[in-house]
Design a protein around this motif. Structure first.
Motif, PDB file in Angstrom:
ATOM      1  N   THR A  81       0.799  -1.239   0.000  1.00 12.73           N
ATOM      2  CA  THR A  81       0.000   0.000   0.000  1.00 12.73           C
ATOM      3  C   THR A  81       0.828   1.284   0.000  1.00 12.73           C
ATOM      4  OG1 THR A  81      -0.296  -0.038   2.415  1.00 12.73           O
ATOM      5  CG2 THR A  81      -1.953  -1.162   1.090  1.00 12.73           C
ATOM      6  N   PRO A  82       2.061   1.331   0.566  1.00 14.33           N
ATOM      7  CA  PRO A  82       2.814   2.589   0.456  1.00 14.33           C
ATOM      8  C   PRO A  82       3.081   2.994  -0.988  1.00 14.33           C
ATOM      9  CG  PRO A  82       3.798   1.173   2.129  1.00 14.33           C
ATOM     10  CD  PRO A  82       2.775   0.359   1.415  1.00 14.33           C
ATOM     11  N   TYR A  83       3.220   2.030  -1.884  1.00 12.51           N
ATOM     12  CA  TYR A  83       3.507   2.318  -3.286  1.00 12.51           C
ATOM     13  C   TYR A  83       2.219   2.717  -4.019  1.00 12.51           C
ATOM     14  CZ  TYR A  83       7.192  -0.403  -1.243  1.00 12.51           C
ATOM     15  OH  TYR A  83       8.143  -0.852  -0.365  1.00 12.51           O
ATOM     16  N   HIS A  84       1.125   2.099  -3.636  1.00 12.51           N
ATOM     17  CA  HIS A  84      -0.178   2.513  -4.163  1.00 12.51           C
ATOM     18  C   HIS A  84      -0.501   3.929  -3.694  1.00 12.51           C
ATOM     19  CE1 HIS A  84      -4.467   2.177  -5.243  1.00 12.51           C
ATOM     20  NE2 HIS A  84      -4.686   2.797  -4.097  1.00 12.51           N
ATOM     21  N   ASP A  85      -0.272   4.208  -2.417  1.00 11.96           N
ATOM     22  CA  ASP A  85      -0.614   5.519  -1.854  1.00 11.96           C
ATOM     23  C   ASP A  85       0.269   6.633  -2.395  1.00 11.96           C
ATOM     24  OD1 ASP A  85      -2.536   4.248  -0.392  1.00 11.96           O
ATOM     25  OD2 ASP A  85      -1.444   4.286   1.506  1.00 11.96           O
ATOM     26  N   ALA A  86       1.411   6.274  -2.987  1.00 12.46           N
ATOM     27  CA  ALA A  86       2.279   7.276  -3.612  1.00 12.46           C
ATOM     28  C   ALA A  86       1.898   7.535  -5.061  1.00 12.46           C
ATOM     29  CB  ALA A  86       3.738   6.819  -3.525  1.00 12.46           C
ATOM     30  N   GLY A  87       0.797   6.916  -5.509  1.00  9.18           N
ATOM     31  CA  GLY A  87       0.325   7.138  -6.873  1.00  9.18           C
ATOM     32  C   GLY A  87       0.739   6.072  -7.846  1.00  9.18           C
ATOM     33  N   GLY A  88       1.317   4.973  -7.352  1.00 15.28           N
ATOM     34  CA  GLY A  88       1.809   3.921  -8.217  1.00 15.28           C
ATOM     35  C   GLY A  88       0.708   3.121  -8.879  1.00 15.28           C
ATOM     36  N   GLY A 138      19.683  -4.153  -6.763  1.00 19.41           N
ATOM     37  CA  GLY A 138      20.216  -4.529  -5.455  1.00 19.41           C
ATOM     38  C   GLY A 138      19.154  -4.866  -4.435  1.00 19.41           C
ATOM     39  N   GLY A 139      17.899  -4.940  -4.851  1.00 21.07           N
ATOM     40  CA  GLY A 139      16.821  -5.248  -3.932  1.00 21.07           C
ATOM     41  C   GLY A 139      16.027  -4.010  -3.569  1.00 21.07           C
ATOM     42  N   LEU A 140      14.936  -4.208  -2.852  1.00 21.02           N
ATOM     43  CA  LEU A 140      14.014  -3.106  -2.582  1.00 21.02           C
ATOM     44  C   LEU A 140      14.648  -2.016  -1.728  1.00 21.02           C
ATOM     45  CD1 LEU A 140      11.225  -1.925  -2.969  1.00 21.02           C
ATOM     46  CD2 LEU A 140      10.419  -3.257  -1.012  1.00 21.02           C
ATOM     47  N   ALA A 141      15.426  -2.389  -0.723  1.00 17.92           N
ATOM     48  CA  ALA A 141      16.044  -1.375   0.135  1.00 17.92           C
ATOM     49  C   ALA A 141      16.941  -0.454  -0.684  1.00 17.92           C
ATOM     50  CB  ALA A 141      16.841  -2.041   1.251  1.00 17.92           C
ATOM     51  N   ALA A 142      17.752  -1.033  -1.560  1.00 20.64           N
ATOM     52  CA  ALA A 142      18.644  -0.231  -2.397  1.00 20.64           C
ATOM     53  C   ALA A 142      17.850   0.596  -3.395  1.00 20.64           C
ATOM     54  CB  ALA A 142      19.627  -1.149  -3.122  1.00 20.64           C
ATOM     55  N   ALA A 143      16.770   0.025  -3.943  1.00 18.33           N
ATOM     56  CA  ALA A 143      15.951   0.755  -4.916  1.00 18.33           C
ATOM     57  C   ALA A 143      15.234   1.929  -4.270  1.00 18.33           C
ATOM     58  CB  ALA A 143      14.943  -0.192  -5.564  1.00 18.33           C
ATOM     59  N   LEU A 144      14.864   1.791  -3.005  1.00 20.63           N
ATOM     60  CA  LEU A 144      14.272   2.908  -2.279  1.00 20.63           C
ATOM     61  C   LEU A 144      15.313   3.985  -2.008  1.00 20.63           C
ATOM     62  CD1 LEU A 144      12.026   0.966   0.273  1.00 20.63           C
ATOM     63  CD2 LEU A 144      11.198   2.549  -1.467  1.00 20.63           C
ATOM     64  N   ASP A 145      16.493   3.574  -1.571  1.00 21.47           N
ATOM     65  CA  ASP A 145      17.553   4.537  -1.251  1.00 21.47           C
ATOM     66  C   ASP A 145      18.009   5.310  -2.475  1.00 21.47           C
ATOM     67  OD1 ASP A 145      17.520   3.833   1.404  1.00 21.47           O
ATOM     68  OD2 ASP A 145      19.189   2.412   1.255  1.00 21.47           O
ATOM     69  N   SER A 146      18.088   4.636  -3.627  1.00 17.85           N
ATOM     70  CA  SER A 146      18.602   5.277  -4.840  1.00 17.85           C
ATOM     71  C   SER A 146      17.598   6.208  -5.498  1.00 17.85           C
ATOM     72  CB  SER A 146      19.032   4.205  -5.840  1.00 17.85           C
ATOM     73  OG  SER A 146      17.895   3.511  -6.351  1.00 17.85           O
ATOM     74  N   GLY A 147      16.341   6.104  -5.115  1.00 18.04           N
ATOM     75  CA  GLY A 147      15.303   6.912  -5.749  1.00 18.04           C
ATOM     76  C   GLY A 147      14.659   6.239  -6.943  1.00 18.04           C
ATOM     77  N   LEU A 148      15.077   5.008  -7.254  1.00 16.09           N
ATOM     78  CA  LEU A 148      14.489   4.301  -8.391  1.00 16.09           C
ATOM     79  C   LEU A 148      12.989   4.130  -8.221  1.00 16.09           C
ATOM     80  CD1 LEU A 148      14.693   2.561 -10.993  1.00 16.09           C
ATOM     81  CD2 LEU A 148      15.148   0.591  -9.489  1.00 16.09           C
ATOM     82  N   VAL A 149      12.578   3.684  -7.038  1.00 17.15           N
ATOM     83  CA  VAL A 149      11.152   3.459  -6.795  1.00 17.15           C
ATOM     84  C   VAL A 149      10.389   4.775  -6.814  1.00 17.15           C
ATOM     85  CG1 VAL A 149       9.465   2.641  -5.109  1.00 17.15           C
ATOM     86  CG2 VAL A 149      11.562   1.335  -5.505  1.00 17.15           C
ATOM     87  N   ALA A 150      10.913   5.769  -6.118  1.00 14.99           N
ATOM     88  CA  ALA A 150      10.211   7.058  -6.052  1.00 14.99           C
ATOM     89  C   ALA A 150      10.044   7.667  -7.432  1.00 14.99           C
ATOM     90  CB  ALA A 150      10.969   8.012  -5.133  1.00 14.99           C
ATOM     91  N   ALA A 159       6.494   8.417  -9.214  1.00 16.64           N
ATOM     92  CA  ALA A 159       6.173   9.812  -9.521  1.00 16.64           C
ATOM     93  C   ALA A 159       5.745   9.973 -10.973  1.00 16.64           C
ATOM     94  CB  ALA A 159       7.380  10.701  -9.219  1.00 16.64           C
ATOM     95  N   ALA A 160       6.407   9.248 -11.881  1.00 15.56           N
ATOM     96  CA  ALA A 160       6.042   9.333 -13.291  1.00 15.56           C
ATOM     97  C   ALA A 160       4.628   8.801 -13.523  1.00 15.56           C
ATOM     98  CB  ALA A 160       7.054   8.555 -14.133  1.00 15.56           C
ATOM     99  N   LEU A 189       8.166   7.913   0.868  1.00 17.69           N
ATOM    100  CA  LEU A 189       7.421   8.196  -0.348  1.00 17.69           C
ATOM    101  C   LEU A 189       6.289   9.176  -0.052  1.00 17.69           C
ATOM    102  CD1 LEU A 189       7.130   4.545  -1.724  1.00 17.69           C
ATOM    103  CD2 LEU A 189       8.701   6.343  -2.506  1.00 17.69           C
ATOM    104  N   PRO A 190       5.888   9.966  -1.027  1.00 13.89           N
ATOM    105  CA  PRO A 190       4.764  10.886  -0.804  1.00 13.89           C
ATOM    106  C   PRO A 190       3.463  10.114  -0.629  1.00 13.89           C
ATOM    107  CG  PRO A 190       5.357  10.843  -3.117  1.00 13.89           C
ATOM    108  CD  PRO A 190       6.416  10.043  -2.400  1.00 13.89           C
ATOM    109  N   VAL A 191       2.498  10.755  -0.038  1.00 17.62           N
ATOM    110  CA  VAL A 191       1.158  10.196   0.091  1.00 17.62           C
ATOM    111  C   VAL A 191       0.216  11.097  -0.688  1.00 17.62           C
ATOM    112  CG1 VAL A 191      -0.707   9.588   1.670  1.00 17.62           C
ATOM    113  CG2 VAL A 191       1.666   9.216   2.360  1.00 17.62           C
TER     114      VAL A 191
END
Length: 614
Positions: free
Chosen positions: A223-230, A409-421, A425-426, A473-475
């Motif tokens: 849900t955090p990824y859904h709530d960020a507009g994903g 590198g996994g979800l933790a690394a993808a969050l840190d690098s901004g890949l997920v965000a 956002a797009a 992540l934004p909400v």
């Protein structure tokens, strides 16, 4: 004497359905709408009606038997639920959320829910709800061997888990207690930016596996990824990436592969797009079955899924419509085979829900279970060629995103690098544009707003530590841009005693101008702007400086230029025209408002022209 056939042919009286004939009929309709011409080839007709989801998944106009036939219920990859041949169907777990900071109030609400249809309890603890120290009081009269308890404590997970395990041990319920301790360190990082502890989650999972056999410890929360507009695939891919990270941590801590799988539960959002939500829940089982296969897990490791009605789709304005949204979402959760379902109260955006709102949320599920008999059918969506195809396409898109996260590198690394965000956002920008253009209408907000509504008053909810500045992540909410405009209008009305207003200058007979005048009124009111209607000559007495001309194209060709001149001579600083065309004599700076225009831009411009401050 005619002998009746052994089997009834339902379509025996009709000619065989042919795709070519269907295309011919559709082409005739599209020609009348201008979307096709006589020269448009038949093999291009379906493409004119097709669209893509935010994941790039094609949504066709027509599905047939050739599109993704269903598998067998209860067997891997568990797309068609996990209960074979209707055995043991008893419905899903009705899971009610509670976030009141007072343990005594929470205890009374929990008991009321359990006595009236709820079957488990979801407690938000820590910064977003009740203090972990109040857990024993909140559960004082709850039979832990009968009612599963799910914790959601964020940074207080360790403290809350210890309190719950101690309570279960003291009561002698260690062998019977069920639910989930809610350890989700990667979800915590996604929500707040604060690094969670995989070691703590693994240690709790080991304790559960060894001493509390019916209790799970870990949640892979999408849900955090859904709530960020994903999108749906982005939520699924991130949730599966979290699940894989937890598998690694749990097996490293000493659990077997099967034990590790047994400790993880998924949490996903469902919204009012029922087919996408159904496909999402079916797809997560498909994805997790693939992970189980490559991990060497034994059969029977189907994903356990907790479906929650979307927070992003909920509105603050006209909150009663949220009942309709959550009913559709709850139906989708049941049809998609969720193991547990949470229906958020209709007033969730206004604060802490009252007794009535919790009752409606419970009864929504009761109606689906007891009166609609939704849970008495194995995989209600199974066999729908659209649902089957959408499930497979969504699973493929989610797997692609999951593998991209793993490569990073996994979800933790993808969050840190901004890949997920960046990816989320797009997607949010695409969705936001569709909402602004009202291609994704929000009843009561972007469509059919009620400027005279009186909102229910609710006790403020504890502020959840999500999307705060500095991390996480934004909400977002789908209605946020329109609701922000309504807030500006409310503030202006409170300060001046009147709402901002636009004059609708109607031309010609009522039958001619009503359609576009109604459209324009609906659009402006979505921004909190009142409308008054009259002939152009009446503009001076309307008490505004903005006008919108409304009539038919034929009348515009004859009268629009004169109407604009009259309005400007009377002091109009801005003139809109309801329609998309251009007309002789109408100045080029007279912009149109029409179906598909950027309503947010129109409303922001209008509020600015009317002197309404931000």
């Amino acid at each position: 004497m005619t002998v009746p056939p052994e089997e009834l042919e339902l379509a025996a009286a009709f000619p065989p359905a042919e795709r070519g004939r269907w295309r011919e009929m559709v082409k005739g309709v599209l020609r009348r709408s201008g979307a096709a011409t006589e020269d448009t080839p038949l093999d291009e007709i379906e493409g004119l009606l097709a669209r893509e989801s935010y994941d790039g998944v094609p949504i066709a106009a027509l599905y047939t038997r050739d599109d993704a036939p269903p598998g067998r219920p209860g067997l891997a990859p568990y797309v068609r639920e996990v209960r074979p041949d209707g055995e043991g169907i008893a419905g899903w777990d009705v899971r009610q959320p509670h976030a009141h900071p007072d343990p005594a109030v929470t205890r009374a609400a929990v008991l009321a829910d359990l006595e009236n249809g709820a079957t488990s309890v979801w407690l938000r603890l820590g910064g977003g709800g009740m203090p972990a120290a109040g857990l024993a009081e909140a559960l004082r009269d709850v039979l832990l061997d009968l009612a599963p308890v799910v914790l959601d404590a964020g940074e207080s997970t360790g403290e809350a888990a210890e309190a719950f395990l101690s309570l279960a041990t003291e009561r002698g319920n260690a062998a019977e207690v069920s639910g989930n301790l809610g350890a989700d360190p990667l979800g915590l990082a996604a929500r707040t930016g604060a690094p969670g502890s995989l070691d703590e989650a693994a240690a709790l999972a080991v304790r559960c596996a060894r001493g509390f056999p019916r209790l799970r410890a870990v949640v892979a929360d999408g849900t955090p990824y859904h709530d960020a507009g994903g999108s749906d695939a982005e939520e699924l891919g991130a949730a599966v990436a979290a699940g894989v990270a937890y598998l690694r941590a749990l097996t490293a801590a000493g659990l077997s592969v099967d034990e590790a799988f047994g400790q993880i539960e998924f949490r996903l959002a469902v919204n009012a797009d029922q087919f996408s939500s159904i496909a999402k829940l079916r797809a997560v089982r498909r994805l997790w079955a693939r992970v189980a296969e490559v991990s060497g897990a034994s059969d029977g490791t189907a994903a356990r899924v907790h479906a929650v009605t979307s927070s992003a789709m909920m509105t603050r304005r006209d909150p009663w419509v949220n009942m309709l949204r959550t009913t559709i979402a709850a139906f989708a959760a049941g049809a998609g085979g969720a193991d547990a379902v949470t229906v958020q109260p209709f007033d969730a955006r206004l604060g802490l829900p009252d007794d009535f709102a919790r009752r409606i949320a419970r009864n929504t599920q009761t109606l689906l279970l007891e009166e609609s008999s939704l849970a008495r059918v194995v995989d209600p969506a199974g066999g729908s060629w659209y649902a089957e195809s959408l499930t497979e396409d969504l699973a493929q898109a989610a797997w692609s995103w999951f593998t991209e996260i793993e490569k990073a590198g996994g979800l933790a690394a993808a969050l840190d690098s901004g890949l997920v965000a960046g990816r989320l956002a797009a997607t949010w920008e695409k969705r936001r544009k569709d909402i602004a253009r009202r291609k994704a209408p929000l009843t009561g907000v972007s469509e059919y707003p009620n400027l005279a509504e009186t909102l229910p008053e609710r006790e403020p909810a504890p502020s959840a530590p999500r999307g705060e500045s500095g991390g996480g992540l934004p909400v977002v909410t789908y209605a946020q841009d329109f609701e922000a405009l309504r807030d500006r209008s409310d503030a202006h009305a409170e300060a001046t005693g009147a709402r901002p207003r636009v004059f609708l200058a109607t031309l010609g007979p009522i039958a001619v101008h009503t359609a576009r005048a109604s459209f324009a009124a609906n659009l402006f009111q979505a921004g909190g702007i009142e409308t008054v209607t009259g002939a152009p000559e009446e503009f001076g007495a309307a008490g505004t400086t903005v006008a919108c001309v409304c009539s038919s194209d034929k009348v515009y060709a004859e009268q629009a230029a004169d109407a604009v001149r009259i309005l400007r001579d009377a002091g109009a600083v801005k003139v809109w025209l309801a329609g998309k065309g251009t007309y002789e004599g109408v100045p080029g700076d007279v912009a149109g408002v029409y179906a598909g225009c950027d309503a947010i831009e129109v409303l922001e411009t209008t509020l600015h022209d009317l002197g309404v401050s931000e």
